[in-house]
Design a protein around this motif. Sequence first.
Motif, PDB file in Angstrom:
ATOM      1  N   ALA A 141       0.824  -1.218   0.000  1.00  0.00           N
ATOM      2  CA  ALA A 141       0.000   0.000   0.000  1.00  0.00           C
ATOM      3  C   ALA A 141       0.853   1.260   0.000  1.00  0.00           C
ATOM      4  O   ALA A 141       0.593   2.206  -0.755  1.00  0.00           O
ATOM      5  CB  ALA A 141      -0.943  -0.015   1.206  1.00  0.00           C
ATOM      6  N   ILE A 142       1.907   1.271   0.804  1.00  0.00           N
ATOM      7  CA  ILE A 142       2.718   2.494   0.902  1.00  0.00           C
ATOM      8  C   ILE A 142       3.404   2.809  -0.431  1.00  0.00           C
ATOM      9  O   ILE A 142       3.707   3.966  -0.722  1.00  0.00           O
ATOM     10  CB  ILE A 142       3.753   2.415   2.063  1.00  0.00           C
ATOM     11  CG1 ILE A 142       4.315   3.819   2.374  1.00  0.00           C
ATOM     12  CG2 ILE A 142       4.845   1.420   1.796  1.00  0.00           C
ATOM     13  CD1 ILE A 142       5.206   3.883   3.613  1.00  0.00           C
ATOM     14  N   THR A 196       1.161   5.559  -2.415  1.00  0.00           N
ATOM     15  CA  THR A 196       0.932   6.958  -2.027  1.00  0.00           C
ATOM     16  C   THR A 196       1.920   7.456  -0.972  1.00  0.00           C
ATOM     17  O   THR A 196       1.762   8.567  -0.468  1.00  0.00           O
ATOM     18  CB  THR A 196      -0.501   7.109  -1.463  1.00  0.00           C
ATOM     19  OG1 THR A 196      -0.679   6.147  -0.418  1.00  0.00           O
ATOM     20  CG2 THR A 196      -1.557   6.895  -2.517  1.00  0.00           C
ATOM     21  N   GLY A 197       2.928   6.629  -0.662  1.00  0.00           N
ATOM     22  CA  GLY A 197       3.842   6.952   0.444  1.00  0.00           C
ATOM     23  C   GLY A 197       4.457   8.338   0.374  1.00  0.00           C
ATOM     24  O   GLY A 197       4.672   8.979   1.408  1.00  0.00           O
ATOM     25  N   MET A 198       4.750   8.834  -0.829  1.00  0.00           N
ATOM     26  CA  MET A 198       5.404  10.152  -0.936  1.00  0.00           C
ATOM     27  C   MET A 198       4.585  11.250  -0.283  1.00  0.00           C
ATOM     28  O   MET A 198       5.116  12.297   0.083  1.00  0.00           O
ATOM     29  CB  MET A 198       5.653  10.510  -2.407  1.00  0.00           C
ATOM     30  CG  MET A 198       6.964  10.009  -2.980  1.00  0.00           C
ATOM     31  SD  MET A 198       8.442  10.390  -2.001  1.00  0.00           S
ATOM     32  CE  MET A 198       8.505  12.168  -2.128  1.00  0.00           C
ATOM     33  N   ASP A 199       3.283  11.033  -0.157  1.00  0.00           N
ATOM     34  CA  ASP A 199       2.463  12.081   0.451  1.00  0.00           C
ATOM     35  C   ASP A 199       2.617  12.147   1.968  1.00  0.00           C
ATOM     36  O   ASP A 199       2.054  13.040   2.600  1.00  0.00           O
ATOM     37  CB  ASP A 199       0.998  11.955   0.024  1.00  0.00           C
ATOM     38  CG  ASP A 199       0.739  12.815  -1.193  1.00  0.00           C
ATOM     39  OD1 ASP A 199       0.911  14.042  -1.067  1.00  0.00           O
ATOM     40  OD2 ASP A 199       0.405  12.282  -2.260  1.00  0.00           O
ATOM     41  N   PHE A 200       3.426  11.254   2.544  1.00  0.00           N
ATOM     42  CA  PHE A 200       3.809  11.446   3.950  1.00  0.00           C
ATOM     43  C   PHE A 200       4.516  12.804   4.077  1.00  0.00           C
ATOM     44  O   PHE A 200       4.408  13.485   5.094  1.00  0.00           O
ATOM     45  CB  PHE A 200       4.707  10.288   4.398  1.00  0.00           C
ATOM     46  CG  PHE A 200       4.943  10.253   5.883  1.00  0.00           C
ATOM     47  CD1 PHE A 200       3.961   9.796   6.754  1.00  0.00           C
ATOM     48  CD2 PHE A 200       6.153  10.686   6.416  1.00  0.00           C
ATOM     49  CE1 PHE A 200       4.170   9.771   8.132  1.00  0.00           C
ATOM     50  CE2 PHE A 200       6.378  10.666   7.789  1.00  0.00           C
ATOM     51  CZ  PHE A 200       5.382  10.210   8.650  1.00  0.00           C
ATOM     52  N   GLU A 201       5.202  13.182   3.019  1.00  0.00           N
ATOM     53  CA  GLU A 201       5.872  14.510   3.015  1.00  0.00           C
ATOM     54  C   GLU A 201       4.842  15.627   3.099  1.00  0.00           C
ATOM     55  O   GLU A 201       5.091  16.662   3.740  1.00  0.00           O
ATOM     56  CB  GLU A 201       6.731  14.633   1.740  1.00  0.00           C
ATOM     57  CG  GLU A 201       7.619  15.868   1.691  1.00  0.00           C
ATOM     58  CD  GLU A 201       6.928  17.124   1.169  1.00  0.00           C
ATOM     59  OE1 GLU A 201       7.411  18.227   1.474  1.00  0.00           O
ATOM     60  OE2 GLU A 201       5.900  17.015   0.456  1.00  0.00           O
ATOM     61  N   THR A 202       3.685  15.436   2.477  1.00  0.00           N
ATOM     62  CA  THR A 202       2.622  16.456   2.569  1.00  0.00           C
ATOM     63  C   THR A 202       2.155  16.583   4.018  1.00  0.00           C
ATOM     64  O   THR A 202       1.913  17.683   4.506  1.00  0.00           O
ATOM     65  CB  THR A 202       1.436  16.075   1.654  1.00  0.00           C
ATOM     66  OG1 THR A 202       1.949  15.879   0.326  1.00  0.00           O
ATOM     67  CG2 THR A 202       0.367  17.147   1.638  1.00  0.00           C
ATOM     68  N   ASN A 248      12.976   0.219   3.490  1.00  0.00           N
ATOM     69  CA  ASN A 248      13.100   0.593   4.901  1.00  0.00           C
ATOM     70  C   ASN A 248      12.268   1.862   5.084  1.00  0.00           C
ATOM     71  O   ASN A 248      12.710   2.967   4.777  1.00  0.00           O
ATOM     72  CB  ASN A 248      14.566   0.840   5.266  1.00  0.00           C
ATOM     73  CG  ASN A 248      14.713   1.152   6.748  1.00  0.00           C
ATOM     74  OD1 ASN A 248      13.860   1.816   7.344  1.00  0.00           O
ATOM     75  ND2 ASN A 248      15.783   0.653   7.346  1.00  0.00           N
ATOM     76  N   TYR A 249      11.054   1.667   5.588  1.00  0.00           N
ATOM     77  CA  TYR A 249      10.092   2.770   5.592  1.00  0.00           C
ATOM     78  C   TYR A 249      10.243   3.680   6.805  1.00  0.00           C
ATOM     79  O   TYR A 249       9.802   4.826   6.759  1.00  0.00           O
ATOM     80  CB  TYR A 249       8.674   2.216   5.456  1.00  0.00           C
ATOM     81  CG  TYR A 249       8.539   1.366   4.215  1.00  0.00           C
ATOM     82  CD1 TYR A 249       8.472   1.957   2.957  1.00  0.00           C
ATOM     83  CD2 TYR A 249       8.562  -0.026   4.290  1.00  0.00           C
ATOM     84  CE1 TYR A 249       8.404   1.181   1.803  1.00  0.00           C
ATOM     85  CE2 TYR A 249       8.489  -0.809   3.146  1.00  0.00           C
ATOM     86  CZ  TYR A 249       8.408  -0.201   1.915  1.00  0.00           C
ATOM     87  OH  TYR A 249       8.354  -0.966   0.779  1.00  0.00           O
TER      88      TYR A 249
END
Length: 545
Positions: free
Chosen positions: A441-442, A445-451, A491-492
Motif C-alpha cells: 500500500a505504501i 501513495t507513500g510520498m504524500d507522507f511529506e505532505t 526501509n520505511y
Amino acid sequence: MKAAAVVADILKREGVQFLIGYPVNPVIEAAAEADIRTIIVRQERTGLHMCDAVSRVTSGERIGVFAMQHGPGTENSFGGVAQAYGDSVPIVVLPGGYPRRLLNIPPNFSSFLNYQHVTKWAEQVILADAVPDAMRRAFTQVRNGRPRPVLVELPVDVLREEVADGWTYTPAPRLRTAPDPRAVAEVAAALVAAERPVIYAGQGVHYARAWKQLRELAELLEAPVTTSLQGKSAFPEMHPLSLGSGGRSISKQLHHCLTNADLIFGIGCSFSTTNYGVAMPKGKRIVHATLDPADINKDVRAELALVGDAGLTLDALITEVSDRLRGGPRGRAAAVTQEIKQLKSEWLGEWMPRLTSDATPLSPYRVIWDLLHTVDVANTIITHDAGSPRDQISPFWEPVAPLTYIGWGKTTQLGYGLGLTMGAKLAAPDKLCVNVWGDAAIGFTGMDFETAVRERLPILSVLLNNFSMAIELKVMKVATEKYRSTDIGGNYADFAKALGGWGERVTEPGAIVPAIKRAIDKTREGTPALLEFITEKAVDFSIFP
Ligand SMILES: Cc1ncc(C[n+]2csc(CCOP(=O)(O)OP(=O)(O)O)c2C)c(N)n1
Ligand SMILES: [Mg+2]
C-alpha cells in the motif's frame, strides 16, 4: 471579477475552509486570495482521498473540494474520484479544462466526458457568466440524494474571463426526505413480529448522524446490530447488542446471528454484493431502508422497503415500534446479549494466541491488539488499507464513538488510507488519526507522507512490513517460486525520517507499546509519525465460509 475569483468566492460561501489541489489551476491562486487554505499534495489521488475524508468525518456537513490542472492532472486524478464514487462519498472536483478552442478536440482529455461514470453530476462550463449557476447545481447535487462526487470542468480561458457584475449566489440547501408512512407501519409490524431480527447499518446512518436513533431502535427491539465496513462506528461495538462490523473477515457472533436471523433490517446501506462486505445468507427475509431507490432490489430482494434519510426513517420507525410494544420491554435482551457474549468470548479465545503472540517476525494481530489497547479509542479516528491489514483489523477494532473508524472497500485502492487519515486530521485536528497499511500500500501513495509533514498534519501511520504482498501468496504460487513476484522491499522508517517525519522500525513484541506511545507524543508535538512493524506473512483471517 474573474471567473476563478467567483469560484473561490462561492466556495467560501459554501463553507469551504480548505482547497486541496495540485497545480496548475487558477482556482488555487484565487482561493488563497480569498483566504481559503490551499493544500498542495504530491499527487492528485491522495488529495482526493483527503477531500473524501473531510466529507466523511463531518457527515457531509463540510464538503471536500479538489482542484487540479487540465490534461495530466485530470488524467491522474481518476483513481481518487473513482474510489469516492465506489464508496459513495460526496466531494466536489474542479478540474481545469483545455482552452475552449481545444477543449473537445482529441487527444485532449475531457473531464466532462471521461468522468461521467464516476460522478453523479458532471458539467463543463463554457461561459464565465455561467459559473455561479454551475456551482449552484454542483453543490445542490453533492449535498442531496445519494452522496457521490460531482464535477465542474472549468476551461482555463473561462477562469481568466470576467463574470458580468450583478451575479448572485445562495449556498445550496441540504434537504431530507422521509419514507412513506404506510410503508413505515408495515416495516414496524414486521420488525416487531420477527423472532430473531438483525439490524445491518450502513454509512447512511453516519451521513444522517442518526447514531442515537439506531441505538434506540436496537434497544427497543432488543435486536443485535452489525454494520457494513462503511457504517462501522455507527453503533458502539462495546454495546452488548453489537455483533461487530461486517467485512471480508467477521466475528463468530456476527456469523452466527446472521445465519440464524429470521429477518435482516438494512438501514442506510446498499446491500451491494462485494467481497469486502458480509454476504447476506440466502433465503432471509430482507427489509431495506435506504436513501437511493436504485439500490432497492438490486443485489438482494427486499420483502419490504423504505426510501428516505436514515435519521427520519429511524425516527418514524421508533414511534411505530414503540406504539406496538406499548412501552414494555420484550424480555429478550438477556438471552440475546448472553448469546452474543458467549460467542464473542469463544471467538476471542480462539484468536487470543494470535492477538497476544510473542513471535518474531511480529504477528500483525499483536500489533493491532496492542494499538487498540494503547490509544484512546473514543478519540482516535482509524482506517485500514486494502490487503491483509483491512481483514486483520476490521473484526477486532471496537469503535465506541461515531465516525472514529473510516471503513471502506466497495473498491479497494491500495494507498487510500494515507490520504483518508490526513483528511481526517484536517477536519478533526484534536483526534489521533491513524492509518494501518501494508508495504504494498505504501508503494502507491507513500510520498504524500511529506505532505503530512509540510502541511502540519501529524498523523500516525502504522505500517505492517512483511516484505511481501502476503494476501497474493495463495494466487501467485508459481510466480513467487520462479520469479519472487510477490516480494517487495524497503526501509520505511528511514523513508519517513528522510521526509522530515518521525520514523521507527519495531521488531520485538515488547517494543510495540513503547514505540506507539513515543509516536503518539510526536504527533502531539506536530510531527507525523510512521511506525514500521516487521511482521510475518500472515494469511489467517477470521473468515467463515
Ligand atoms: C491499486 C490496487 N492495485 C491492486 C490491488 C490488489 N491488491 C490487494 S491487496 C494487494 C497486496 C497487499 O500487500 P500489502 O499491502 O503488503 O499487505 P499484505 O497482504 O502483505 O499484508 C494487492 C496487490 C489493489 N487493492 N489496489
Ligand atoms: Mg505486505
